[in-house]
Design a protein around this motif. Structure first.
Motif, mmCIF file in Angstrom:
data_model
loop_
_atom_site.group_PDB
_atom_site.id
_atom_site.type_symbol
_atom_site.label_atom_id
_atom_site.label_comp_id
_atom_site.label_asym_id
_atom_site.label_seq_id
_atom_site.Cartn_x
_atom_site.Cartn_y
_atom_site.Cartn_z
ATOM 1 N N GLU A 1 0.712 -1.367 0.187
ATOM 2 C CA GLU A 1 0.286 -0.019 -0.246
ATOM 3 C C GLU A 1 0.876 1.452 -0.108
ATOM 4 O O GLU A 1 1.910 1.261 0.647
ATOM 5 C CB GLU A 1 -1.060 0.074 1.357
ATOM 6 C CG GLU A 1 -2.134 -1.042 1.129
ATOM 7 C CD GLU A 1 -2.895 -0.834 2.360
ATOM 8 O OE1 GLU A 1 -2.506 0.007 3.409
ATOM 9 O OE2 GLU A 1 -3.698 -1.680 2.789
ATOM 10 N N ASP A 2 0.330 2.253 -0.768
ATOM 11 C CA ASP A 2 1.065 3.426 -0.784
ATOM 12 C C ASP A 2 0.498 4.384 0.263
ATOM 13 O O ASP A 2 -0.284 4.016 1.126
ATOM 14 C CB ASP A 2 1.040 4.152 -2.120
ATOM 15 C CG ASP A 2 -0.351 4.690 -2.623
ATOM 16 O OD1 ASP A 2 -1.361 4.765 -1.705
ATOM 17 O OD2 ASP A 2 -0.457 4.842 -3.690
ATOM 18 N N GLY B 1 -3.195 4.334 0.684
ATOM 19 C CA GLY B 1 -3.730 3.139 1.065
ATOM 20 C C GLY B 1 -4.067 2.302 -0.554
ATOM 21 O O GLY B 1 -4.627 1.130 -0.515
ATOM 22 N N ARG B 2 -3.361 2.770 -1.651
ATOM 23 C CA ARG B 2 -3.688 2.055 -2.976
ATOM 24 C C ARG B 2 -2.442 1.251 -3.056
ATOM 25 O O ARG B 2 -1.299 1.575 -2.638
ATOM 26 C CB ARG B 2 -3.874 3.006 -3.907
ATOM 27 C CG ARG B 2 -4.842 3.873 -3.832
ATOM 28 C CD ARG B 2 -4.861 4.948 -5.065
ATOM 29 N NE ARG B 2 -3.824 6.079 -4.548
ATOM 30 C CZ ARG B 2 -3.416 7.143 -5.099
ATOM 31 N NH1 ARG B 2 -4.474 7.828 -5.722
ATOM 32 N NH2 ARG B 2 -2.355 7.948 -4.826
ATOM 33 N N LEU B 3 -2.616 0.099 -3.685
ATOM 34 C CA LEU B 3 -1.396 -0.647 -4.054
ATOM 35 C C LEU B 3 -0.531 -0.191 -5.179
ATOM 36 O O LEU B 3 -0.773 0.306 -6.231
ATOM 37 C CB LEU B 3 -1.680 -2.134 -4.408
ATOM 38 C CG LEU B 3 -2.463 -3.043 -3.586
ATOM 39 C CD1 LEU B 3 -2.930 -4.357 -4.086
ATOM 40 C CD2 LEU B 3 -1.617 -3.385 -2.309
ATOM 41 N N GLY B 4 0.782 -0.621 -4.743
ATOM 42 C CA GLY B 4 2.097 -0.073 -5.635
ATOM 43 C C GLY B 4 3.107 -1.223 -5.731
ATOM 44 O O GLY B 4 3.213 -2.067 -4.870
ATOM 45 N N LEU C 1 -2.769 -3.708 -11.589
ATOM 46 C CA LEU C 1 -3.126 -2.206 -11.365
ATOM 47 C C LEU C 1 -3.960 -1.439 -12.179
ATOM 48 O O LEU C 1 -4.659 -0.729 -11.872
ATOM 49 C CB LEU C 1 -1.791 -1.618 -10.557
ATOM 50 C CG LEU C 1 -0.926 -2.170 -9.731
ATOM 51 C CD1 LEU C 1 0.248 -1.377 -9.240
ATOM 52 C CD2 LEU C 1 -2.028 -2.415 -8.237
ATOM 53 N N ASP D 1 -7.407 -3.066 -12.754
ATOM 54 C CA ASP D 1 -8.130 -3.285 -11.315
ATOM 55 C C ASP D 1 -8.668 -4.730 -11.296
ATOM 56 O O ASP D 1 -9.766 -4.970 -10.756
ATOM 57 C CB ASP D 1 -9.099 -2.309 -11.323
ATOM 58 C CG ASP D 1 -9.676 -2.058 -9.655
ATOM 59 O OD1 ASP D 1 -8.967 -2.242 -8.859
ATOM 60 O OD2 ASP D 1 -10.788 -1.804 -9.702
ATOM 61 N N LEU E 1 -4.531 -8.537 -6.329
ATOM 62 C CA LEU E 1 -5.670 -7.347 -5.781
ATOM 63 C C LEU E 1 -6.487 -8.211 -4.958
ATOM 64 O O LEU E 1 -6.746 -7.608 -3.831
ATOM 65 C CB LEU E 1 -6.224 -6.858 -6.849
ATOM 66 C CG LEU E 1 -5.703 -5.452 -7.592
ATOM 67 C CD1 LEU E 1 -4.101 -5.783 -7.967
ATOM 68 C CD2 LEU E 1 -6.525 -4.547 -8.427
ATOM 69 N N HIS F 1 -5.155 -9.036 -1.729
ATOM 70 C CA HIS F 1 -5.055 -7.918 -0.816
ATOM 71 C C HIS F 1 -6.259 -7.729 -0.112
ATOM 72 O O HIS F 1 -6.443 -7.215 0.928
ATOM 73 C CB HIS F 1 -4.405 -6.770 -1.525
ATOM 74 C CG HIS F 1 -4.509 -5.409 -0.823
ATOM 75 N ND1 HIS F 1 -5.160 -4.448 -1.136
ATOM 76 C CD2 HIS F 1 -3.833 -5.050 0.238
ATOM 77 C CE1 HIS F 1 -5.005 -3.484 -0.337
ATOM 78 N NE2 HIS F 1 -4.001 -3.713 0.311
ATOM 79 N N ARG F 2 -7.218 -7.733 -1.100
ATOM 80 C CA ARG F 2 -8.592 -7.280 -0.533
ATOM 81 C C ARG F 2 -9.286 -8.224 0.366
ATOM 82 O O ARG F 2 -9.955 -7.599 1.425
ATOM 83 C CB ARG F 2 -9.736 -7.066 -1.648
ATOM 84 C CG ARG F 2 -9.280 -6.104 -2.674
ATOM 85 C CD ARG F 2 -9.905 -5.868 -3.845
ATOM 86 N NE ARG F 2 -9.584 -4.992 -4.966
ATOM 87 C CZ ARG F 2 -9.666 -4.880 -5.922
ATOM 88 N NH1 ARG F 2 -10.150 -6.013 -6.745
ATOM 89 N NH2 ARG F 2 -9.236 -3.674 -6.560
ATOM 90 N N GLN G 1 5.789 5.174 0.797
ATOM 91 C CA GLN G 1 5.467 5.732 -0.395
ATOM 92 C C GLN G 1 6.879 6.090 -0.909
ATOM 93 O O GLN G 1 6.939 6.068 -2.447
ATOM 94 C CB GLN G 1 4.642 6.991 -0.162
ATOM 95 C CG GLN G 1 4.408 8.058 -1.108
ATOM 96 C CD GLN G 1 3.457 7.524 -2.132
ATOM 97 O OE1 GLN G 1 2.553 6.597 -1.760
ATOM 98 N NE2 GLN G 1 3.611 7.669 -3.402
#
Length: 245
Positions: free
Chosen positions: A50-51, A54-57, A74, A77, A82, A85-86, A179
């Protein structure tokens, strides 16, 4: 595939050194994906985290193919990593037909890069899923129990490394550091490419040059990589011999 005990021991020792030194998260992530690729006969391995929002990177990838298939998830989506992670649970897809059924858009692109099976493992910190360690293969079939255990152990090492960041940071600062690591991956890949081309060596050897320089000078890996790509004068790439990896 038979997982050799000595290979696992060497990987654990290598990663443990980074943890003991409270080392760079980019260094730790790179070692984890490379060891997974070698130990588990994965054609590509990626590490998503997560960045600050809260988004994946993408923090690390074992190869250009790994970078492509992770970034495709990414962009579209959709994909096993993904979902991992979810849900906070491992996601296993043992063959191309299953990939196509569950992730039709992503699987078409992944198949162009030879991916026909995947095993995604959640990376969890204090009960919260903050990322996923993702193993892709160019042949069908599930992972064995031993292989699965090794994958989970490597994901745990990754989580421990991030928890060490948390021990030295508070609140939002942890996300800021993650980040920075995510953004630094791009610079690191550029530096590896520059050194690999300059010295006609493999990108893994180029990474060794960067890591050796960073550790010998007690500097961040990202700072050394930044010098190599020319943002700061006096980079390691100028005169480093190829045999120093």
């Amino acid at each position: 595939m038979e997982v050799r005990a000595e290979g696992v021991a060497a990987a654990v020792d290598d990663v443990a050194q980074v943890l003991a030194e409270r080392g760079d998260p980019l260094d730790l992530a790179h070692r984890v994906v490379q060891h997974c690729a070698t130990l588990l006969s994965a054609s590509a391995v990626g590490f998503l985290v997560e960045d600050s929002a809260g988004r994946l990177g993408l923090l690390a990838a074992s190869s250009s193919e790994a970078r492509v298939v992770e970034l495709l998830q990414l962009e579209t989506d959709e994909g096993p990593c993904l979902d991992c992670h979810r849900s906070g649970r491992p996601v296993v897809s043992p063959d191309a037909a299953d990939l196509a059924r569950r992730w039709p858009v992503w699987s078409r692109a992944a198949s162009e890069h030879g991916i026909v099976s995947v095993h995604a493992v959640p990376v969890q910190l204090r009960g919260r899923t903050i990322g996923a360690l993702n193993l892709f293969r160019d042949h069908e079939g599930p992972y064995s129990t031993v292989e699965t255990d090794v994958a989970h152990a490597m994901a745990s090492f990754a989580a421990i490394g991030i928890s060490q960041l948390e021990a030295s940071a508070q609140g939002e600062r942890l996300r800021d550091q993650l980040q920075a690591a995510l953004e630094g991956r791009v610079v690191l890949e550029q530096a590896k490419g520059i050194l690999a081309e300059r010295h006609r060596i493999h990108p893994d050897e180029a990474f060794g040059l960067l890591r050796t320089q960073a550790r010998s000078g007690r500097r961040r890996l990202l700072d050394v990589a930044t010098e190599v790509v020319g943002a700061t004068p006096g980079g390691v790439g100028a005169d480093a011999p190829a045999g120093q990896a």
